[in-house]
Design an enzyme around this catalytic site. Structure first.
Site, PDB file in Angstrom:
ATOM      1  N   ARG A 172       1.640  -3.561   6.674  1.00 38.11           N
ATOM      2  CA  ARG A 172       1.053  -2.744   5.934  1.00 38.11           C
ATOM      3  C   ARG A 172       1.982  -1.692   5.642  1.00 38.11           C
ATOM      4  NH1 ARG A 172      -5.051  -2.139   4.931  1.00 38.11           N
ATOM      5  NH2 ARG A 172      -5.155  -0.801   3.039  1.00 38.11           N
ATOM      6  N   SER A 186      -5.955  -6.304  -5.113  1.00 34.83           N
ATOM      7  CA  SER A 186      -7.110  -6.810  -4.380  1.00 34.83           C
ATOM      8  C   SER A 186      -8.581  -6.660  -5.312  1.00 34.83           C
ATOM      9  CB  SER A 186      -7.361  -5.991  -3.179  1.00 34.83           C
ATOM     10  OG  SER A 186      -7.829  -4.553  -3.338  1.00 34.83           O
ATOM     11  N   GLY A 221       1.574   4.433  -4.725  1.00 36.59           N
ATOM     12  CA  GLY A 221       1.148   5.631  -5.854  1.00 36.59           C
ATOM     13  C   GLY A 221       1.458   6.702  -5.116  1.00 36.59           C
ATOM     14  N   HIS A 232       4.576   2.492  -8.442  1.00 35.40           N
ATOM     15  CA  HIS A 232       4.551   1.143  -8.582  1.00 35.40           C
ATOM     16  C   HIS A 232       5.683   0.212  -8.819  1.00 35.40           C
ATOM     17  CE1 HIS A 232       0.330   1.489  -7.693  1.00 35.40           C
ATOM     18  NE2 HIS A 232      -0.229   2.366  -8.820  1.00 35.40           N
ATOM     19  N   ASN A 284      -9.262  -3.276  -6.338  1.00 38.10           N
ATOM     20  CA  ASN A 284      -8.124  -2.475  -7.079  1.00 38.10           C
ATOM     21  C   ASN A 284      -8.909  -2.227  -8.516  1.00 38.10           C
ATOM     22  OD1 ASN A 284      -5.299  -3.679  -5.707  1.00 38.10           O
ATOM     23  ND2 ASN A 284      -6.288  -1.771  -5.144  1.00 38.10           N
ATOM     24  N   TRP A 285      -9.985  -3.004  -9.109  1.00 33.58           N
ATOM     25  CA  TRP A 285     -10.470  -2.734 -10.224  1.00 33.58           C
ATOM     26  C   TRP A 285     -11.216  -1.503 -10.257  1.00 33.58           C
ATOM     27  CZ3 TRP A 285      -8.741  -6.155 -13.695  1.00 33.58           C
ATOM     28  CH2 TRP A 285      -8.543  -7.240 -13.300  1.00 33.58           C
ATOM     29  N   ASP A 323       0.881  -1.116   0.008  1.00 36.32           N
ATOM     30  CA  ASP A 323      -0.021   0.020   0.036  1.00 36.32           C
ATOM     31  C   ASP A 323       0.956   1.109  -0.069  1.00 36.32           C
ATOM     32  OD1 ASP A 323      -2.253   1.410  -0.129  1.00 36.32           O
ATOM     33  OD2 ASP A 323      -2.635   1.155   2.140  1.00 36.32           O
TER      34      ASP A 323
END
Ligand code: IPE
Ligand code: MG
Length: 175
Positions: free
Chosen positions: A173, A57, A15, A29, A60-61, A12
């Site tokens: 995370r 995940s 970006g 990325h 993420n779409w 995470d």
């Protein structure tokens, strides 16, 4: 002290990191993937046996098409570039999640890399792709139903993507 057997990382903040560096999200990325390569090497040195990477995940779409395309191309390039190295380093790749939504070419590459590394035993990397915990539970129930088994804790656990793998002792995370 014994090393943890299983470490899980939720990737995470890549970006945001790219933007903070006055570059692009995609730059973040790309760098994130380089860090993953370092993390894998460190995990091997630390004798960690399972490393779960939450890469992409089900959520993420919702991202812009361009970013999704870039993320999938990074993954595809990574497989092309690293296959020989992964085999040499005795690394087993296991994909968890529902990959049916991915392009056929990428799915084939994922199948191939899992096949080529299936007997490796230095470390197992669980790559979570189009992964969601609800979807994992649903998938488990579907498999149980298909086999006509009863719904109980043991059967649910035995049909999770990670059956037979100890639960992660450490969850990180990054963002
Ligand atoms: C992790 O970084 C990589 C993926 C989820 C694919 P993010 O893309 O979540 O980066 P932020 O959190 O938006 O900064
Ligand atoms: Mg994020």
């Amino acid at each position: 002290m014994n090393p943890p057997k299983h470490v899980a990382i939720i990737m995470d903040g890549n970006g945001r990191w790219g933007l903070k560096k006055k570059k692009s999200r995609n730059y973040g990325h790309k760098k994130g993937l380089e860090v993953v390569e370092e993390i894998i090497d460190i995990s091997i040195k630390k004798k960690i046996k399972y490393l779960t990477l939450f890469v992409f995940s089900t959520e993420n779409w919702k991202r812009p098409q361009r970013e999704i395309k870039y993320l999938l191309s990074l993954l595809s390039l990574y497989i092309d570039k690293e296959t020989d190295n992964l085999i040499k380093k005795n690394i087993k790749i296991k994909v968890i999640g529902n990959t049916l939504k991915f392009p056929k070419l990428l799915r084939n590459k994922l199948k191939k890399i899992q096949n080529l590394t299936k007997n490796s035993n230095k470390i197992q990397i669980n790559m979570a792709l189009n992964y969601g915990s609800h979807q994992e539970i649903l998938n488990s129930f579907k498999l149980i139903k298909k086999k006509n088994l009863s719904i109980n804790k043991k059967n649910i656990e035995n049909h999770l993507y990670t059956k037979g793998i100890p639960y992660p002792e450490i969850l990180i995370r990054t963002g």
